[in-house]
Each structure stands twice: as C-alpha cells, then as structure tokens.
Design an enzyme around this catalytic site. Sequence first.
Site, PDB file in Angstrom:
ATOM      1  N   LYS A 209      62.164  58.562  34.628  1.00 27.50           N
ATOM      2  CA  LYS A 209      61.245  57.622  33.983  1.00 27.50           C
ATOM      3  C   LYS A 209      60.446  58.185  32.816  1.00 27.50           C
ATOM      4  CE  LYS A 209      59.752  54.045  35.839  1.00 27.50           C
ATOM      5  NZ  LYS A 209      59.900  52.629  35.574  1.00 27.50           N
TER       6      LYS A 209
ATOM      7  N   ASN B 189      57.302  56.346  30.985  1.00 28.71           N
ATOM      8  CA  ASN B 189      56.531  55.098  31.028  1.00 28.71           C
ATOM      9  C   ASN B 189      55.572  54.977  29.844  1.00 28.71           C
ATOM     10  OD1 ASN B 189      57.724  54.325  33.452  1.00 28.71           O
ATOM     11  ND2 ASN B 189      56.219  55.433  34.664  1.00 28.71           N
TER      12      ASN B 189
ATOM     13  N   SER C 298      16.413  51.276  33.194  1.00 28.32           N
ATOM     14  CA  SER C 298      17.680  51.168  32.453  1.00 28.32           C
ATOM     15  C   SER C 298      18.000  52.487  31.759  1.00 28.32           C
ATOM     16  CB  SER C 298      17.591  50.039  31.416  1.00 28.32           C
ATOM     17  OG  SER C 298      16.482  50.252  30.558  1.00 28.32           O
TER      18      SER C 298
ATOM     19  N   SER D  80      57.179  59.560  36.228  1.00 28.15           N
ATOM     20  CA  SER D  80      56.931  58.965  37.538  1.00 28.15           C
ATOM     21  C   SER D  80      56.934  60.080  38.578  1.00 28.15           C
ATOM     22  CB  SER D  80      58.037  57.953  37.834  1.00 28.15           C
ATOM     23  OG  SER D  80      58.254  57.845  39.220  1.00 28.15           O
TER      24      SER D  80
ATOM     25  N   GLU E  59      50.256  50.158  28.138  1.00 23.52           N
ATOM     26  CA  GLU E  59      49.869  49.357  29.307  1.00 23.52           C
ATOM     27  C   GLU E  59      48.357  49.410  29.525  1.00 23.52           C
ATOM     28  OE1 GLU E  59      53.079  49.691  32.656  1.00 23.52           O
ATOM     29  OE2 GLU E  59      53.072  51.528  31.480  1.00 23.52           O
TER      30      GLU E  59
ATOM     31  N   HIS F 158      59.734  31.786  21.151  1.00 21.96           N
ATOM     32  CA  HIS F 158      59.963  31.565  22.592  1.00 21.96           C
ATOM     33  C   HIS F 158      60.678  32.771  23.205  1.00 21.96           C
ATOM     34  CE1 HIS F 158      59.141  27.257  21.745  1.00 21.96           C
ATOM     35  NE2 HIS F 158      59.805  27.538  20.631  1.00 21.96           N
TER      36      HIS F 158
HETATM   37  N1  ARG Z   1      14.468  48.345  28.858  1.00 27.08           N
HETATM   38  C1  ARG Z   1      14.166  47.106  28.274  1.00 27.08           C
HETATM   39  C2  ARG Z   1      15.465  46.430  27.780  1.00 27.08           C
HETATM   40  O1  ARG Z   1      16.411  47.082  27.632  1.00 27.08           O
HETATM   41  C3  ARG Z   1      13.248  47.276  27.124  1.00 27.08           C
HETATM   42  C4  ARG Z   1      12.377  46.109  26.809  1.00 27.08           C
HETATM   43  C5  ARG Z   1      11.367  45.948  27.861  1.00 27.08           C
HETATM   44  N2  ARG Z   1      10.423  44.935  27.499  1.00 27.08           N
HETATM   45  C6  ARG Z   1       9.612  44.441  28.436  1.00 27.08           C
HETATM   46  N3  ARG Z   1       8.810  43.512  28.047  1.00 27.08           N
HETATM   47  N4  ARG Z   1       9.688  44.820  29.692  1.00 27.08           N
HETATM   48  O2  ARG Z   1      15.503  45.251  27.573  1.00 27.08           O
END
Ligand code: ARG
Length: 460
Positions: free
Chosen positions: A285, A287, A24, A279, A292, A158
């Site tokens: 135009k 816009n 991650s 545009s 938006e 309305h």
């Molecule tokens: N990268 C993990 C998360 O964001 C960290 C926690 C990981 N814990 C574990 N027991 N693998 O959740």
Amino acid sequence: MKNEMWSGRFSELSDELLQKFNASLDIDKILFKEDISGSIAHARMLESCGILKKEELDDIIKGLNQIQDEIEQGEFIFDIKNEDIHMAIEKRLSEIIGAETGGKLHTARSRNDQVATDFKLFVKKSNTELIFLLKELIETIISYAKEHKMTIMPSFTHLQHAQPVSFSFYILTYAFMFMRDIRRLQNGLELADYSPLGSCACAGTSYQTDRKLSAQMLGFKDIMLNAMDGVSDRDFALDLLYNIAVIFTHTSRLCEEMILFSSSEFNFLTINDSFSTGSSIMPQKRNPDVCELIRGKTGRVYGNLVSLLTTMKALPLAYNKDMQEDKEGLFDSVKTARESLIILNAMLKKIQINKENMLQACKKGHLLATDLADYLVREKNIPFRKAHFIVGDLVAQAEKKGIDISQIEDLAQFNPIFDKEAVKLLSFENSLNSKQSEGSSSKISAEKQIQFLEQFLDSL
Ligand code: ARG
C-alpha cells in the site's frame, strides 16, 4: 482568592470552579503580541492626549516590552487566576512598574474593546498569511499549467467521460478558485480595517481621547464609528471562518481528485513517496493520507463557522461573556488552514503526471462525440438536435462493435453523411484546440488564463 481586577464590590471569594470555568487564558494567551502592541498604542495615545505623563508612558512601554520578552523566553507564569491574557499582562505590568503607574494603563479602555482589538489584529494577520499561502499554491498550479498545455486527459461530468481537455486547463480551475479565495480574504481585510479600540465598555469614555491615533498606530485604516458596535461586532471573525470554510471546499475537491486520480483505476498521477504512507498490514500500500486528512479537516472548519454563528445568534447588545467562545474555533481554523495549505503545496510540487495513462483514458467513453455533432452543424447545416441524434446512433453502433468512436477509420461506413474530412475530427488534439470560445480548453485559451492569473499574482 480575590480577583484584584474587579473584586472591589465583592465580599465573597471566587469559587475555584468559577475561576476555572471563567478563564480563557489557556486559549487567548496566543494573543499576547496583539495585546501588548494594543496596549502600547493605547498608552501612547493617552500620553499624547495629556492623560498619561511622559515618564509614565516610558515605564509602561518598558514594562510591556519586558513582558513580551518573558513570554517569548517561556519565563512568564500563566496563572488562570488572572482569567485571560489581558488581565495576566496588566497584573504583571503592575508587578514590574508598580501598581501606581501600571494601574493607569486601563484608563479610557475596557477589556471589551481591548479583546475586540486584539482579536481583530489577529484576524487581520491571519488573513494576510493565508493570502500569501494561497499565492504560493497558485504559483505551483501555474507551473504545472505551463508544462501541460498539451497533456490530454478526459474531463468528466457526473464522473462520466465528457470531452478531452488539457491537464493545464483542468488544473487551472483550482487556480481560479484559490484566486477567488484570495479576493474574499482581501474583502475580509478591508472590512476588518476599522479599530474598535477606545470604544470602552460600550458607550465610549468621558476622557478626551484620540481613537484615530491609536487606530493608526495599530495599522487600522480608520475607527469603528459606534462604540456599541465596536464591542459587540464579531463579523470579522465570522468572515474569516467562512472564507476558510470555502478554501476547504476547494482544497477538499482538489484532494478528492488527487485521491481518485492516483488510484490504480485512474493512475493519472502519482503522489510522491515522501507524501504517501504505508499500511501496517498490506505491504503493497501507498496511501494518500495528506489528501485524506485535508479532506477530513473540512469538517472541523465548517464546524467552527457554524459554532460561532450560533454563539452570535440573537445575542443582546453589547458584550456578553458568550463571546469569549469566539476564539478557540477561529484559532483552530487558522492553524488548520495554515498547516493544510503548506503541506498541500509541498505535496503538489512533487506529483508525477502520468501523461500516457491520461491519453489512454481518452480512448474510452467516446469523448469526441460532441466534436462530430458540431461538425455536422457547421459543415452540413444540420440542426444541432438532429446532429446529436446522428452521432448518438454512431456511438451505439461503435459500442456494439466494442470500439470507441476515436478508433473508427472510415466514418462514412457508419453513416454516409460523414465525408473523408470528418475523420480528421477524431483527434484529441484537434478537439482541444478547435474550441473557440473565451475560457475554453484550447492551448491559446489556457495561455491567456495563465497570463491573467500571473497578472493577478503580481498585483498582490
Ligand atoms: N476574556 C474575555 C473574552 O475573551 C475578555 C473580555 C472580558 N470582558 C468582560 N466584560 N468580562 O471575551
């Protein structure tokens, strides 16, 4: 390759596919500051409890500060083999100060409470930042409200013409929405003010730690009292996602009205050129892309809320890897909210209010009909239902003549029940200021509302 953090019991290497899928780091690296301050607080607490020696603490702090510098200078090598920001920093720490001392930082802690702490610190910081941006938005609204207490425009129900109001009164509606958004964020801050750090994997630790001390060092009011709750709770993230979703409900309504009111059909206001786009084909135009886009981005912030709700639903206690999916959507919602509130405020500051067009629009749709009905009730002692019918009939007659009731000069010609005085009612200003109830559209009421909001902002 072997994962140095947890490979002790493994005989086979991690498949590369697993490494990539499991990591991650690309997403959670933005938590590096929270991770480093969390680790420093944890190490200080360990030292104060006699678990780390003073020299070890000094080395750890020095190493962590160096890592922070390296990340800020763009010198740190983010390698997904290290899975996440927590492991990447810990590994680098051991490289800098040696594994003997570096390896002691994780005593009486687990990544489960570490990630919950880092994420919570980020959520708290984001709450505070959004409160500040909403405050600035309310200030802009108040400055329009002060200037346009007698700028008359039609109100709508309305999307049909309803009654005359002032632009001040109309725009203050949004200030109240944003005030509630601030209060919701404040509530979120209060609920998130309890530290999970030291909960460890899920059951606490056999070391004599002082969780209150690390909590205090990180600016938490107190600690979470149940370690299993500490590592499995993500309510604080859901609260922020919900609060951002509601903010976007409000900004999308405001943006929708800016789009509508700046169209040629309404022309109540003009969005400045510096916040309008052209545009590629139609030379004429201008816009309202900013509005938006903000309206459009509402979809993704609602999606992020539903996404985490669904991830958390029915998860067994305590930590599950599913929970790693908690961050991407929240980071996205916070970034989207930050950028949208900043540009919305800048754009609003430059809108031009087309008073004359607002006033002209009041001359359509018989906006004063309710004032006439109220007059019959008040002055002629006629029950409201009957008064409603009489004025309805007057409207029908005016429509046949192709005029608005505000243009009638002699009401008695239409219905003798109206005396000479009644014609005075056919004034938009009069209609606005005749309102007596608390919170109404009158100038006095708008002034009170402004005062209330200013006091609220001062209290922040
Ligand atoms: N990268 C993990 C998360 O964001 C960290 C926690 C990981 N814990 C574990 N027991 N693998 O959740």
